[in-house]
Scaffold this active site. Structure first.
Site, PDB file in Angstrom:
ATOM      1  N   MET A 139     -46.216   1.753   8.632  1.00 49.53           N
ATOM      2  CA  MET A 139     -44.925   1.538   9.288  1.00 49.53           C
ATOM      3  C   MET A 139     -44.819   0.147   9.913  1.00 49.53           C
ATOM      4  O   MET A 139     -44.551   0.010  11.100  1.00 49.53           O
ATOM      5  CB  MET A 139     -44.713   2.616  10.352  1.00 49.53           C
ATOM      6  CG  MET A 139     -44.622   4.000   9.767  1.00 49.53           C
ATOM      7  SD  MET A 139     -43.363   4.088   8.468  1.00 49.53           S
ATOM      8  CE  MET A 139     -43.325   5.824   8.137  1.00 49.53           C
ATOM      9  N   HIS A 154     -41.294   4.705  -0.658  1.00 51.13           N
ATOM     10  CA  HIS A 154     -40.253   4.911   0.345  1.00 51.13           C
ATOM     11  C   HIS A 154     -39.528   6.227   0.052  1.00 51.13           C
ATOM     12  O   HIS A 154     -39.168   6.483  -1.106  1.00 51.13           O
ATOM     13  CB  HIS A 154     -39.266   3.734   0.315  1.00 51.13           C
ATOM     14  CG  HIS A 154     -38.214   3.855   1.369  1.00 51.13           C
ATOM     15  ND1 HIS A 154     -38.472   3.603   2.700  1.00 51.13           N
ATOM     16  CD2 HIS A 154     -36.919   4.257   1.302  1.00 51.13           C
ATOM     17  CE1 HIS A 154     -37.368   3.819   3.404  1.00 51.13           C
ATOM     18  NE2 HIS A 154     -36.413   4.225   2.581  1.00 51.13           N
ATOM     19  N   ASN A 176     -45.366  -0.207  -2.355  1.00 54.77           N
ATOM     20  CA  ASN A 176     -44.954   0.685  -1.266  1.00 54.77           C
ATOM     21  C   ASN A 176     -44.271   1.910  -1.838  1.00 54.77           C
ATOM     22  O   ASN A 176     -43.696   1.868  -2.929  1.00 54.77           O
ATOM     23  CB  ASN A 176     -43.974  -0.066  -0.350  1.00 54.77           C
ATOM     24  CG  ASN A 176     -43.539   0.774   0.849  1.00 54.77           C
ATOM     25  OD1 ASN A 176     -44.359   1.458   1.485  1.00 54.77           O
ATOM     26  ND2 ASN A 176     -42.254   0.754   1.161  1.00 54.77           N
ATOM     27  N   LEU A 207     -43.923  -4.220   8.739  1.00 49.83           N
ATOM     28  CA  LEU A 207     -43.546  -5.171   7.694  1.00 49.83           C
ATOM     29  C   LEU A 207     -44.753  -6.045   7.353  1.00 49.83           C
ATOM     30  O   LEU A 207     -45.479  -6.481   8.241  1.00 49.83           O
ATOM     31  CB  LEU A 207     -42.407  -6.067   8.170  1.00 49.83           C
ATOM     32  CG  LEU A 207     -40.976  -5.533   8.011  1.00 49.83           C
ATOM     33  CD1 LEU A 207     -39.985  -6.570   8.543  1.00 49.83           C
ATOM     34  CD2 LEU A 207     -40.667  -5.210   6.552  1.00 49.83           C
TER      35      LEU A 207
HETATM   36  C1  GAR Z   1     -44.079   9.283   3.356  1.00 49.91           C
HETATM   37  O1  GAR Z   1     -42.969  10.146   3.273  1.00 49.91           O
HETATM   38  C2  GAR Z   1     -43.681   7.878   2.966  1.00 49.91           C
HETATM   39  O2  GAR Z   1     -42.749   7.835   1.930  1.00 49.91           O
HETATM   40  C3  GAR Z   1     -43.088   7.390   4.250  1.00 49.91           C
HETATM   41  O3  GAR Z   1     -43.933   7.873   5.248  1.00 49.91           O
HETATM   42  C4  GAR Z   1     -44.509   9.090   4.815  1.00 49.91           C
HETATM   43  C5  GAR Z   1     -46.010   9.000   4.959  1.00 49.91           C
HETATM   44  O4  GAR Z   1     -46.587  10.250   4.706  1.00 49.91           O
HETATM   45  N1  GAR Z   1     -43.003   5.948   4.277  1.00 49.91           N
HETATM   46  C6  GAR Z   1     -42.028   5.284   4.857  1.00 49.91           C
HETATM   47  O5  GAR Z   1     -41.106   5.817   5.441  1.00 49.91           O
HETATM   48  C7  GAR Z   1     -42.139   3.768   4.744  1.00 49.91           C
HETATM   49  N2  GAR Z   1     -40.982   3.140   5.280  1.00 49.91           N
HETATM   50  P1  GAR Z   1     -48.156  10.362   4.498  1.00 49.91           P
HETATM   51  O6  GAR Z   1     -48.827   9.630   5.672  1.00 49.91           O
HETATM   52  O7  GAR Z   1     -48.436  11.837   4.532  1.00 49.91           O
HETATM   53  O8  GAR Z   1     -48.494   9.723   3.181  1.00 49.91           O
END
Ligand code: GAR
Length: 209
Positions: free
Chosen positions: A98, A117, A115, A100
């Site tokens: 989370m 998203h 990445n 940049l």
């Molecule tokens: C996932 O849903 C991913 O797509 C999102 O965070 C979550 C992480 O889950 N990423 C973002 O929102 C990036 N901006 P995880 O830690 O269980 O993989």
């Protein structure tokens, strides 16, 4: 057109700020033989990220680096870069990271930071993408794997999966169903890189064959 990586096993660093389910899904794809890669290191910017424990359980090197203990992002990323070079990392995978990515890493890993998203980009970039989709009232959302550039969730798209938004969805229920698709498309996108099939053409990622 420029090939992103030649065919061959990817040497991955996974960056995660939280739960680490995408890290785990990648690990399992490698174990099954579906993804030709090694995870050299998991990096987190959050000391208590469950992803760190998940990596340790898998006997993968797990490193916590606190961005706040550096004077600026460049210094933080210089330390990260040193670690990535030591580990001979070829591709950086953001999995719920989370933050940049700044110029230090972007320049060294040009087109080699990826990445995921939880929305169909370019819709709903940024935080809480699933809640944004529910609030907007779209009928379909999903997830996107893309190459990272200097913008927020703006780089060339490698793969997307569509997930219907149901009338009673909350951000959380939609997020759960999107996550199932994330766990399928992330390793598949990376496997395309491992097969040497991905080229950059302007703002597009082109997949050969
Ligand atoms: C996932 O849903 C991913 O797509 C999102 O965070 C979550 C992480 O889950 N990423 C973002 O929102 C990036 N901006 P995880 O830690 O269980 O993989």
């Amino acid at each position: 057109m420029m090939q992103i990586t030649p065919a061959g096993p990817l040497q991955l660093a996974v960056f995660a700020s939280g739960r680490g389910s995408n890290f785990d899904a990648l690990y399992q794809a490698i174990e099954r033989g579906d993804l030709n890669a090694n995870i050299k290191v998991l990096v987190s910017d959050k000391e208590n990220a469950p992803a760190l424990d998940k990596a340790r359980k898998r006997n993968i090197k797990a490193i916590y680096l606190n961005p706040r203990s550096y004077i600026n992002r460049d210094e933080y990323e210089n330390d990260l870069l040193k670690l990535l070079k030591e580990q001979q990392v070829t591709v950086v995978v953001l999995a719920g990271y989370m933050r940049l990515v700044g110029p230090v890493l972007l320049e060294h890993f040009r087109h080699r930071i990826v990445n995921i998203h939880p929305a169909l980009l370019p819709s709903f970039p940024g935080l809480q993408a699933q809640q944004q989709a529910v609030d907007y009232g779209v009928k379909y959302s999903g997830c996107t794997v893309h190459i990272v550039d200097a913008g927020m969730d703006t780089g060339p798209i490698l793969m997307q999966a569509v997930v219907p938004v149901l009338p009673d969805d909350s951000g959380d229920t939609l997020a759960q169903r999107i996550l199932v698709e994330e766990h399928k498309i992330y390793w598949r996108s990376l496997q395309l890189l491992a097969e040497g099939r991905v080229y950059i053409d302007g703002r597009k990622a082109v997949i050969k064959n």
